[in-house]
Scaffold this motif. Structure first.
Motif, PDB file in Angstrom:
ATOM      1  N   GLY A   1       4.401  26.192  27.353  1.00 28.77           N
ATOM      2  CA  GLY A   1       4.443  27.245  28.344  1.00 28.77           C
ATOM      3  C   GLY A   1       5.863  27.634  28.688  1.00 28.77           C
ATOM      4  O   GLY A   1       6.825  26.944  28.351  1.00 28.77           O
TER       5      GLY A   1
ATOM      6  N   LEU B   1       3.944  33.464  22.892  1.00 31.40           N
ATOM      7  CA  LEU B   1       4.113  32.037  23.104  1.00 31.40           C
ATOM      8  C   LEU B   1       3.075  31.306  22.272  1.00 31.40           C
ATOM      9  O   LEU B   1       1.995  31.842  22.007  1.00 31.40           O
ATOM     10  CB  LEU B   1       3.928  31.646  24.568  1.00 31.40           C
TER      11      LEU B   1
ATOM     12  N   LEU C   1       1.091  27.712  22.551  1.00 34.48           N
ATOM     13  CA  LEU C   1       0.789  26.513  23.303  1.00 34.48           C
ATOM     14  C   LEU C   1       0.232  25.448  22.373  1.00 34.48           C
ATOM     15  O   LEU C   1      -0.491  25.758  21.428  1.00 34.48           O
ATOM     16  CB  LEU C   1      -0.232  26.798  24.407  1.00 34.48           C
TER      17      LEU C   1
ATOM     18  N   ARG D   1      -7.713  28.824  31.570  1.00 32.23           N
ATOM     19  CA  ARG D   1      -6.555  29.191  32.368  1.00 32.23           C
ATOM     20  C   ARG D   1      -6.966  29.434  33.806  1.00 32.23           C
ATOM     21  O   ARG D   1      -8.099  29.803  34.095  1.00 32.23           O
ATOM     22  CB  ARG D   1      -5.846  30.422  31.802  1.00 32.23           C
TER      23      ARG D   1
ATOM     24  N   THR E   1      -0.655  35.639  33.021  1.00 36.25           N
ATOM     25  CA  THR E   1       0.046  34.616  33.782  1.00 36.25           C
ATOM     26  C   THR E   1      -0.947  33.648  34.408  1.00 36.25           C
ATOM     27  O   THR E   1      -1.863  34.058  35.127  1.00 36.25           O
ATOM     28  CB  THR E   1       0.908  35.262  34.873  1.00 36.25           C
TER      29      THR E   1
ATOM     30  N   TYR F   1      -2.333  27.089  31.875  1.00 35.68           N
ATOM     31  CA  TYR F   1      -3.250  26.948  30.752  1.00 35.68           C
ATOM     32  C   TYR F   1      -3.570  25.480  30.518  1.00 35.68           C
ATOM     33  O   TYR F   1      -2.671  24.639  30.457  1.00 35.68           O
ATOM     34  CB  TYR F   1      -2.647  27.569  29.493  1.00 35.68           C
TER      35      TYR F   1
ATOM     36  N   VAL G   1       2.274  29.400  32.102  1.00 34.10           N
ATOM     37  CA  VAL G   1       2.678  30.588  31.360  1.00 34.10           C
ATOM     38  C   VAL G   1       2.909  31.698  32.366  1.00 34.10           C
ATOM     39  O   VAL G   1       2.015  32.027  33.151  1.00 34.10           O
ATOM     40  CB  VAL G   1       1.609  31.020  30.336  1.00 34.10           C
TER      41      VAL G   1
END
Length: 111
Positions: free
Chosen positions: A9, A18, A20, A37, A89, A92, A107
């Motif tokens: 993150g 990104l 993860l 999330r 946003t 996660y 994130v």
């Protein structure tokens, strides 16, 4: 009994990417794995799942942008997130259905 640790993150601009990662302490080859999330003020929601055989499922809002994958030999599950939006946003979480949760990784998508 499997323990999970998420990583990857961070802060990214809208439109960025990104990846993860979720590392498991034991074998995950038997299990359905999921990414969830939780955004501020919201409940924890499913994002994507992947079966032991590699079948995947995504919520509509991330289809075409996110990809869940697994490497059973390495006991890892990944979530590649592209074209990120501010509404992505959240914290996660990796999850073994129906067992352990990871601690979560933040994130943040912001300009």
């Amino acid at each position: 009994q499997v323990q999970l640790v998420e990583s990857g993150g961070g802060l990214v601009q809208p439109g960025g990417s990104l990846r993860l990662s979720c590392a498991a302490s034991g074998s995950i080859s038997r299990y359905v794995m999921g990414w969830y999330r939780q955004a501020p003020g919201k409940q924890r929601d499913l994002v994507a799942t992947i079966s032991s055989g590699g079948n995947t499922n995504y919520i509509d809002s991330v289809k075409g942008r996110f990809t869940i994958s697994r490497d059973n030999a390495k006991s890892t599950v990944s979530l590649q997130m592209n074209t990120l939006k501010p509404e992505d946003t959240a914290v996660y979480y990796c999850h073994v259905l129906y067992g352990a949760w990871g601690q979560g990784t933040q994130v943040t998508v912001s300009s």
